[in-house]
Scaffold this motif. Structure first.
Motif, short mmCIF file in Angstrom:
data_model
loop_
_atom_site.label_atom_id
_atom_site.label_comp_id
_atom_site.label_asym_id
_atom_site.label_seq_id
_atom_site.Cartn_x
_atom_site.Cartn_y
_atom_site.Cartn_z
N ALA A 221 0.85 -1.20 0.00
CA ALA A 221 0.00 0.00 0.00
C ALA A 221 0.88 1.24 0.00
N PRO A 222 1.55 1.52 -1.11
CA PRO A 222 2.53 2.62 -1.14
C PRO A 222 1.92 4.00 -0.96
N ARG A 223 0.62 4.15 -1.18
CA ARG A 223 0.01 5.47 -1.11
C ARG A 223 -0.75 5.71 0.20
N VAL A 224 -0.82 4.70 1.05
CA VAL A 224 -1.53 4.86 2.32
C VAL A 224 -0.65 5.65 3.29
N PRO A 225 -1.10 6.82 3.75
CA PRO A 225 -0.28 7.62 4.69
C PRO A 225 0.04 6.83 5.96
N THR A 226 1.33 6.73 6.29
CA THR A 226 1.79 5.87 7.38
C THR A 226 2.94 6.53 8.12
N THR A 227 2.95 6.40 9.45
CA THR A 227 4.12 6.76 10.25
C THR A 227 4.38 5.63 11.24
N ALA A 228 5.60 5.60 11.77
CA ALA A 228 5.95 4.59 12.76
C ALA A 228 6.96 5.17 13.74
#
Length: 331
Positions: A223-230
Motif C-alpha cells: 500500500a505505497p500510497r496509504v499515509p503511514t508513520t511509525a
C-alpha cells in the motif's frame, strides 16, 4: 561418625539452604518492578492515544465553529454518538473530511518485554578449634550463580473511531491511574517509563498534522500510497545491588565451633521494554466521495498498519545482515 564429620555435613547443609533461598522468583515479570501488569500498561497506552484523539476532535469542532456538536461530545457516550451519527452534520466540508479521516485511521502496536535477572550467591563458614599447640581452622565454601530471562512479545490493533468512543476504556484507565497514585507509583513510572506516560499525544498530533500539511505516503509495497508513520521506543533500566553480611564467633572452649560466616549476594535485573507504534490514514482519494469507507478499504488500512510493524522489525537487523534486510525490504 566423628563430631568433626557431623559438623562438616551440617555446615554444608546450612550453605545449601542459604543458596536455595537466593532468588525465589522462577520467572521475572514486569509486575515485580512496576505498579502495573502487562494488561494495564497496554490499556494506559491505548488511553493516551484516545486522549489525544478526543482533544484533536474538540479542537477540530472549535475551529469549524460547530458548537452544537462540541457540546454533544462532552456528554456521556458523546464521542461514540459523534462517530456513529454526527460526523455528517458537520457543515464545513474540510472539517467533515478530516473527522471522517480520523474515524477511519488505525493504530497498530507491538510490545516487547525482555527481562533478565541474575542472582549470584556465595557463602562460607570457618571452623576454629583451640588445640594444645595452637588453633585449627577449616573453611567450607559454596557458590551458586543463577540467571533467569523472560521475553514477551505481542501485537494489538485499534481503529481510531472505535477508540475515540470507547468510554469503558476511558473509565478503566482513570481507575488504574487513581489506584496507582502516590510516591511509589510515580517513582516506578520514572524508573520504568513504559509504565508511565509516554507522550503519545505529540506522536498522534504529528501524524495527523503531517498528513494534512505534508501529504504523507506509505512505506510498504502492498500500500505505497496509504499515509503511514511509525515510532519505535526502547526503555532500558538496569538495577543491581550487593549484600555482604559477616558474622564472627570466637570459641570459648576446646571444641570445634563456628569462627565466622560470610554470605555474599549480588543481584541485578535488566528490563528492556520496547513499543513500536504505527498509524495509518485513508488516502485523499478514498475520502473524495465524502462517504464512510467500505469494509474492504478499512481492512487495507488495518493490514498496512500491521505490515509497518514488521517493516520496523526488519530495519532493526544488524549491519552484517544488510543484504538480507535489503532483500526483505525490496531495496
Amino acid at each position: 561418625m566423628s563430631i568433626f564429620k557431623i559438623r562438616e555435613i551440617s555446615t554444608l547443609a546450612l550453605i545449601g539452604t542459604m543458596i536455595a533461598l537466593s532468588g525465589c522468583s522462577s520467572r521475572p515479570i514486569i509486575d515485580d518492578v512496576t505498579p502495573h501488569n502487562t494488561y494495564r500498561i497496554v490499556q494506559l497506552i491505548r488511553c493516551e492515544i484516545q486522549s489525544a484523539l478526543r482533544l484533536r476532535t474538540r479542537n477540530l469542532l472549535i475551529a469549524a465553529e460547530e458548537t452544537a456538536l462540541l457540546n454533544g461530545v462532552k456528554q456521556p457516550g458523546g464521542y461514540r454518538n459523534f462517530i456513529e451519527n454526527e460526523i455528517d452534520n458537520i457543515k464545513d466540508q474540510f472539517s467533515r473530511t478530516v473527522a471522517r479521516s480520523f474515524a477511519s485511521a488505525f493504530a497498530a502496536y507491538e510490545f516487547e518485554f525482555d527481562i533478565t535477572e541474575d542472582n549470584n550467591l556465595s557463602a562460607g563458614v570457618d571452623f576454629l578449634e583451640v588445640m594444645t599447640l595452637g588453633t585449627f581452622k577449616l573453611g567450607v565454601n559454596g557458590k551458586l550463580d543463577r540467571q533467569r530471562r523472560n521475553k514477551r512479545n505481542f501485537k494489538a490493533l485499534d481503529n481510531f473511531g472505535q477508540l475515540l468512543g470507547d468510554d469503558i476504556l476511558h473509565n478503566e484507565c482513570a481507575s488504574i491511574r487513581n489506584g496507582s497514585a502516590g510516591i511509589s507509583g510515580a517513582a516506578a513510572g520514572l524508573l520504568y517509563p513504559i509504565s508511565g506516560r509516554l507522550g503519545l499525544r505529540e506522536k498522534v498530533d504529528t501524524f495527523l498534522g503531517l498528513n494534512l500539511a505534508a501529504n504523507l505516503v506509505g512505506s510498504t509495497k502492498e500500500a505505497p500510497r496509504v499515509p503511514t508513520t511509525a515510532d519505535r521506543m526502547t526503555f532500558t533500566t538496569t538495577v543491581s545491588g550487593t549484600v555482604n553480611p559477616v558474622i564472627q564467633l570466637m570459641p570459648t572452649s576446646r571444641q570445634l565451633k563456628f569462627a565466622g560466616t560470610a554470605v555474599n549476594t549480588t543481584s541485578s535485573r535488566k528490563d528492556i521494554h520496547m513499543l513500536t507504534l504505527s498509524m495509518t490514514l485513508p488516502t485523499q482519494g478514498d475520502l473524495a466521495a465524502d462517504k464512510p469507507l467500505l469494509a474492504q478499504q478499512l481492512d487495507v488500512l488495518a493490514r498496512t498498519a500491521l505490515a509497518e510493524l514488521e517493516r520496523q522489525r526488519i530495519r532493526e537487523l544488524d549491519d552484517e545482515d544488510r543484504e538480507i534486510r535489503d532483500l526483505l525490504l525490496g531495496n
